[in-house]
Write a protein that holds these residues in place. Structure first.
Motif, PDB file in Angstrom:
ATOM      1  N   UNK A 188      -7.679  48.077  43.039  1.00  0.00           N
ATOM      2  CA  UNK A 188      -8.684  48.104  44.109  1.00  0.00           C
ATOM      3  C   UNK A 188      -9.424  46.786  44.293  1.00  0.00           C
ATOM      4  N   UNK A 189      -9.084  45.784  43.499  1.00  0.00           N
ATOM      5  CA  UNK A 189      -9.693  44.473  43.689  1.00  0.00           C
ATOM      6  C   UNK A 189     -11.100  44.317  43.159  1.00  0.00           C
ATOM      7  N   UNK A 190     -11.522  45.205  42.258  1.00  0.00           N
ATOM      8  CA  UNK A 190     -12.834  45.050  41.631  1.00  0.00           C
ATOM      9  C   UNK A 190     -12.807  43.908  40.611  1.00  0.00           C
ATOM     10  N   UNK A 191     -13.962  43.316  40.385  1.00  0.00           N
ATOM     11  CA  UNK A 191     -14.128  42.359  39.292  1.00  0.00           C
ATOM     12  C   UNK A 191     -14.900  43.068  38.187  1.00  0.00           C
ATOM     13  N   UNK A 192     -14.235  43.405  37.072  1.00  0.00           N
ATOM     14  CA  UNK A 192     -14.923  44.153  36.012  1.00  0.00           C
ATOM     15  C   UNK A 192     -15.694  43.241  35.056  1.00  0.00           C
ATOM     16  N   UNK A 193     -16.882  43.673  34.697  1.00  0.00           N
ATOM     17  CA  UNK A 193     -17.723  43.001  33.713  1.00  0.00           C
ATOM     18  C   UNK A 193     -18.190  44.091  32.747  1.00  0.00           C
ATOM     19  N   UNK A 237      -7.601  58.831  29.967  1.00  0.00           N
ATOM     20  CA  UNK A 237      -6.879  59.983  30.511  1.00  0.00           C
ATOM     21  C   UNK A 237      -6.439  59.680  31.950  1.00  0.00           C
ATOM     22  N   UNK A 238      -5.183  59.948  32.290  1.00  0.00           N
ATOM     23  CA  UNK A 238      -4.704  59.640  33.644  1.00  0.00           C
ATOM     24  C   UNK A 238      -5.455  60.386  34.741  1.00  0.00           C
ATOM     25  N   UNK A 239      -5.909  61.616  34.460  1.00  0.00           N
ATOM     26  CA  UNK A 239      -6.661  62.347  35.478  1.00  0.00           C
ATOM     27  C   UNK A 239      -8.021  61.706  35.731  1.00  0.00           C
ATOM     28  N   UNK A 240      -8.616  61.142  34.689  1.00  0.00           N
ATOM     29  CA  UNK A 240      -9.888  60.436  34.876  1.00  0.00           C
ATOM     30  C   UNK A 240      -9.665  59.209  35.746  1.00  0.00           C
ATOM     31  N   UNK A 241      -8.601  58.467  35.461  1.00  0.00           N
ATOM     32  CA  UNK A 241      -8.355  57.264  36.267  1.00  0.00           C
ATOM     33  C   UNK A 241      -8.007  57.620  37.713  1.00  0.00           C
ATOM     34  N   UNK A 242      -7.266  58.690  37.921  1.00  0.00           N
ATOM     35  CA  UNK A 242      -6.960  59.112  39.295  1.00  0.00           C
ATOM     36  C   UNK A 242      -8.250  59.417  40.073  1.00  0.00           C
ATOM     37  N   UNK A 243      -9.199  60.083  39.383  1.00  0.00           N
ATOM     38  CA  UNK A 243     -10.474  60.378  40.024  1.00  0.00           C
ATOM     39  C   UNK A 243     -11.244  59.088  40.344  1.00  0.00           C
ATOM     40  N   UNK A 244     -11.275  58.174  39.371  1.00  0.00           N
ATOM     41  CA  UNK A 244     -11.970  56.893  39.594  1.00  0.00           C
ATOM     42  C   UNK A 244     -11.361  56.139  40.770  1.00  0.00           C
ATOM     43  N   UNK A 245     -10.065  56.064  40.809  1.00  0.00           N
ATOM     44  CA  UNK A 245      -9.389  55.311  41.866  1.00  0.00           C
ATOM     45  C   UNK A 245      -9.665  55.947  43.240  1.00  0.00           C
ATOM     46  N   UNK A 246      -9.685  57.273  43.266  1.00  0.00           N
ATOM     47  CA  UNK A 246      -9.970  57.961  44.530  1.00  0.00           C
ATOM     48  C   UNK A 246     -11.412  57.741  44.968  1.00  0.00           C
ATOM     49  N   UNK A 247     -12.355  57.928  44.040  1.00  0.00           N
ATOM     50  CA  UNK A 247     -13.761  57.783  44.374  1.00  0.00           C
ATOM     51  C   UNK A 247     -14.117  56.346  44.766  1.00  0.00           C
ATOM     52  N   UNK A 248     -13.600  55.375  44.039  1.00  0.00           N
ATOM     53  CA  UNK A 248     -14.011  53.985  44.237  1.00  0.00           C
ATOM     54  C   UNK A 248     -13.230  53.285  45.330  1.00  0.00           C
ATOM     55  N   UNK A 249     -12.225  53.938  45.893  1.00  0.00           N
ATOM     56  CA  UNK A 249     -11.470  53.323  46.985  1.00  0.00           C
ATOM     57  C   UNK A 249     -12.136  53.566  48.335  1.00  0.00           C
ATOM     58  N   UNK A 250     -13.107  54.481  48.368  1.00  0.00           N
ATOM     59  CA  UNK A 250     -13.744  54.820  49.650  1.00  0.00           C
ATOM     60  C   UNK A 250     -14.537  53.620  50.175  1.00  0.00           C
TER      61      UNK A 250
END
Length: 404
Positions: free
Chosen positions: A180-185, A391-404
């Motif tokens: 998603x192109x985030x810069x993580x810190x 957990x892959x389900x956690x990452x799927x949720x993160x990717x969905x929520x943070x892509x909005x």
């Protein structure tokens, strides 16, 4: 030795020096328990008014004062020896293992380490790949040449460190940067301090980071695991009180397995303190239960403000003093809970540390309920507290929520 080797040697020397001081303090603490038991037993029966208490305390006081003095001298000697050995220490202990041990020590004893100026106390900092980020604009630009407009700050849990976001080869921050192109810190902090104290420091540090960010910032997201969610919520409250700029840039807050309403393990620990204190013969051992840091006792009910703990006994038993609570306004807030259950049911076991209701902000009192929208909640089956990190389900949720 090279300058890098010298820095490594100095770091190891500080760690050894801190460990030696910790060992001396532990020895003195246990010695105090033994002295108290000695006095209690030798003073005679309570029904007779402990007739021997005064002479016994005088005698044992002299004896144990001498022993404590010898222990302090040994500690000073260890400091001197370690200083002499510093150039020869090198990087003999692998970094990740050393940092994991230090993080665990800070989780349990962090407030004592901080108050005593122990070198093992973790100073709060933003880090990338285990290295602190400079917060001066030009230095930050050089450290993050690919920084983008979407900033993601990840906040670890109790007794952990920033490197432990990488679990079994997966790191939510790195994956969100890729997808998603985030810069993580990553925030690194002493989890043994009060949550509200860490929240204030985090708010101040985040204000500096946002002010120095190399490009215009469009999106700020916080992701907290376990205690990290409490620290993030506390930082939001501190930022609102302090009028910080970053609070207006915050778009999303994600809490993974956060004990918003506490953990039954800490509440159980407080009852043990009470029960040990009932008998004068077991009362000295109650001190052992009091070694846990302020951050740990904040997990009893999920304290995030100074007023939740100021002027109150941290140990023993006390009720929940929190009043009206709310999630940060104008922010999309998300909660993920884990359960060991195989299927969804009305009543679910927790993840081994945090109950499902606590992680989702549910409470019997409406004023304490944190109202995460239904669409912003996830329950992960057949998972424990640490599984939330990869957990892959956690990452799927993160990717969905943070892509909005």
């Amino acid at each position: 030795m090279t300058s890098q080797s010298l820095r490594g040697a100095r770091k190891n020397a500080d760690a050894l020096r801190g460990a030696s001081r910790l060992a001396v303090q532990a020895t003195q603490g246990v010695m105090g328990i033994v002295q108290e038991m000695h006095c209690t037993i030798a003073s005679g029966p309570a029904i007779l008014g402990r007739p021997l208490e005064r002479p016994v305390r005088a005698l044992t006081g002299l004896l144990y004062a001498t022993l404590q003095g010898v222990t302090r001298q040994v500690g000073a000697g260890l400091d001197a020896v370690i200083s002499q050995l510093e150039p020869w220490l090198g990087d003999s202990v692998p970094g990740p293992q050393r940092e994991a041990v230090v993080a665990a020590l800070n989780g349990v004893l962090g407030d004592a380490l901080d108050e005593g100026g122990n070198p093992l106390a973790i100073p709060m900092a933003f880090r990338i790949h285990g290295r602190p980020l400079p917060l001066a604009p030009e230095a930050l630009r050089a450290a993050l040449p690919t920084a983008g407009s979407r900033l993601l700050v990840l906040v670890h849990g109790s007794s952990m460190n920033d490197a432990q976001w990488n679990r079994l080869g997966h790191d939510h921050g790195a994956a969100l940067a890729r997808d998603l192109g985030y810069t993580p810190v990553y925030l690194h902090y002493n989890s043994g301090l009060h949550v509200s104290r860490n929240g204030r420091a985090f708010a101040e540090l985040l204000e500096q980071l946002v002010a120095a960010w190399p490009v215009p910032l469009e999106d700020l997201t916080l992701v907290g695991h376990s205690m990290g969610g409490l620290v993030s919520r506390s930082a939001c409250l501190a930022a609102e009180a302090g009028g910080h700029v970053w609070r207006h840039r915050l778009r999303r807050l994600v809490c993974l397995g956060t004990p918003h309403h506490g953990s039954p393990l800490e509440r159980g620990g407080s009852w043990i303190d009470v029960l040990l204190g009932i008998s004068p013969y077991s009362a000295p051992f109650a001190r052992l239960g009091r070694i846990r840091g302020a951050g740990v006792t904040d997990l009893r009910f999920g304290y995030v403000l100074d007023e939740h703990w100021e002027g109150r006994e941290r140990f023993g038993w006390g009720g929940d003093v929190r009043r009206q609570l709310a999630l940060p306004s104008g922010v999309e807030c998300y909660a993920v809970a884990a359960t060991s259950a195989q299927v969804l049911a009305e009543r679910l076991p927790g993840d081994g540390l945090v109950p499902v209701d606590s992680a989702l902000g549910r409470h019997l009192q409406p004023e304490l309920t944190l109202r995460f929208p239904e669409a912003n909640q996830r329950i992960i089956l057949r998972a424990n507290h640490l599984d939330l990190l990869n957990h892959p389900e956690v990452y799927d949720a993160l990717r969905s929520w943070l892509s909005a």
